[in-house]
Design a protein around this motif. Sequence first.
Motif, PDB file in Angstrom:
ATOM      1  N   VAL A  39     -77.467  18.049  47.259  1.00 59.43           N
ATOM      2  CA  VAL A  39     -78.690  18.743  47.666  1.00 59.43           C
ATOM      3  C   VAL A  39     -79.799  18.326  46.710  1.00 59.43           C
ATOM      4  O   VAL A  39     -79.658  18.440  45.487  1.00 59.43           O
ATOM      5  CB  VAL A  39     -78.512  20.272  47.662  1.00 59.43           C
ATOM      6  N   THR A  40     -80.915  17.848  47.262  1.00 59.51           N
ATOM      7  CA  THR A  40     -82.016  17.352  46.439  1.00 59.51           C
ATOM      8  C   THR A  40     -83.331  17.952  46.912  1.00 59.51           C
ATOM      9  O   THR A  40     -83.381  18.664  47.923  1.00 59.51           O
ATOM     10  CB  THR A  40     -82.097  15.815  46.508  1.00 59.51           C
ATOM     11  N   ASN A  41     -84.387  17.649  46.173  1.00 60.28           N
ATOM     12  CA  ASN A  41     -85.740  18.103  46.526  1.00 60.28           C
ATOM     13  C   ASN A  41     -85.775  19.607  46.805  1.00 60.28           C
ATOM     14  O   ASN A  41     -86.364  20.062  47.790  1.00 60.28           O
ATOM     15  CB  ASN A  41     -86.276  17.327  47.733  1.00 60.28           C
ATOM     16  N   ILE A  42     -85.150  20.350  45.924  1.00 59.97           N
ATOM     17  CA  ILE A  42     -85.049  21.798  46.102  1.00 59.97           C
ATOM     18  C   ILE A  42     -86.369  22.462  45.719  1.00 59.97           C
ATOM     19  O   ILE A  42     -86.914  22.226  44.644  1.00 59.97           O
ATOM     20  CB  ILE A  42     -83.901  22.365  45.244  1.00 59.97           C
ATOM     21  N   SER A  43     -86.880  23.282  46.623  1.00 53.80           N
ATOM     22  CA  SER A  43     -88.067  24.083  46.327  1.00 53.80           C
ATOM     23  C   SER A  43     -87.908  25.441  47.001  1.00 53.80           C
ATOM     24  O   SER A  43     -86.868  25.729  47.600  1.00 53.80           O
ATOM     25  CB  SER A  43     -89.329  23.381  46.837  1.00 53.80           C
ATOM     26  N   ASP A  44     -88.945  26.256  46.914  1.00 53.95           N
ATOM     27  CA  ASP A  44     -88.886  27.566  47.566  1.00 53.95           C
ATOM     28  C   ASP A  44     -88.921  27.455  49.081  1.00 53.95           C
ATOM     29  O   ASP A  44     -88.552  28.394  49.787  1.00 53.95           O
ATOM     30  CB  ASP A  44     -90.057  28.437  47.104  1.00 53.95           C
ATOM     31  N   THR A  45     -89.363  26.305  49.597  1.00 54.56           N
ATOM     32  CA  THR A  45     -89.561  26.185  51.049  1.00 54.56           C
ATOM     33  C   THR A  45     -88.751  25.085  51.709  1.00 54.56           C
ATOM     34  O   THR A  45     -88.653  25.055  52.934  1.00 54.56           O
ATOM     35  CB  THR A  45     -91.048  25.941  51.359  1.00 54.56           C
ATOM     36  N   THR A  46     -88.175  24.157  50.944  1.00 53.87           N
ATOM     37  CA  THR A  46     -87.407  23.064  51.548  1.00 53.87           C
ATOM     38  C   THR A  46     -86.244  22.655  50.656  1.00 53.87           C
ATOM     39  O   THR A  46     -86.281  22.833  49.427  1.00 53.87           O
ATOM     40  CB  THR A  46     -88.266  21.803  51.791  1.00 53.87           C
ATOM     41  N   ILE A  47     -85.210  22.097  51.297  1.00 51.37           N
ATOM     42  CA  ILE A  47     -84.158  21.380  50.589  1.00 51.37           C
ATOM     43  C   ILE A  47     -83.769  20.176  51.439  1.00 51.37           C
ATOM     44  O   ILE A  47     -83.932  20.185  52.668  1.00 51.37           O
ATOM     45  CB  ILE A  47     -82.899  22.243  50.334  1.00 51.37           C
ATOM     46  N   ASP A  48     -83.274  19.137  50.792  1.00 48.93           N
ATOM     47  CA  ASP A  48     -82.710  17.987  51.481  1.00 48.93           C
ATOM     48  C   ASP A  48     -81.218  17.932  51.192  1.00 48.93           C
ATOM     49  O   ASP A  48     -80.807  18.040  50.024  1.00 48.93           O
ATOM     50  CB  ASP A  48     -83.353  16.681  51.008  1.00 48.93           C
ATOM     51  N   VAL A  49     -80.429  17.742  52.230  1.00 44.13           N
ATOM     52  CA  VAL A  49     -78.991  17.566  52.079  1.00 44.13           C
ATOM     53  C   VAL A  49     -78.656  16.135  52.491  1.00 44.13           C
ATOM     54  O   VAL A  49     -78.963  15.725  53.609  1.00 44.13           O
ATOM     55  CB  VAL A  49     -78.200  18.572  52.932  1.00 44.13           C
TER      56      VAL A  49
END
Length: 222
Positions: A28-38
Amino acid sequence: MLLTNVRIGTTNVSALERFHREVLQLPVTNISDTTIDVEIGPGVVRYEQRDEFSGAHHLAFSVAPEDFDQVRSFLSERVDLLRVGDSSVVDGPEGWNSRSVYFTAPDGLILEYIAHESYRGRGGDNELPAPFGIAEVGIGVADVATVVGELGSQGLPPFPPHGSDFAPVGDVDGLLIVVSQDRLWFPEKRNHPATDTATISIVAPGAVAGTIAMEHATLIIN
């Protein structure tokens, strides 16, 4: 046909971040309050925090058939696998030569790990067998035949079986599962397709590049 990027909504991005990272043990990358990338092999599923919507999304991830039993054992220790009859292993439609396991994730997301026999030899060397690609994305539409016809005119082939409310498009490497908005998702048959809009990027050699807008999905053909 390869499903390279999928963007779908969720009302609880933090719960999906924990589920994919801690339960499924996927990158899981690019974690923020509004998005994540798996990361699913070379593909990426992006979950975006959105307003409330009805129905559920459906995604399937590809696993090698020689890894299927180990993957099933791994999942059964972490999630409640959905059953059809007395088994959690679901054979695909006639001609698919596939086996699947289904389970639900936060926000009602219906996930599937599917092993087509044609995937043999495509597993990785990881200690834990992991999915190597995005196999399917479900799309709910008002008129299945019309959408399938439009996709066909862009060079995207139908994939059997086809019916008035269920019609896969693509090939075993990547399928758009086009279903009627009134159809309930297999296997529990509790939820209709999500009214949230998905954005799906594909690589389809021979297809006409461009963007196709549907009621609940936008398809970008590269």
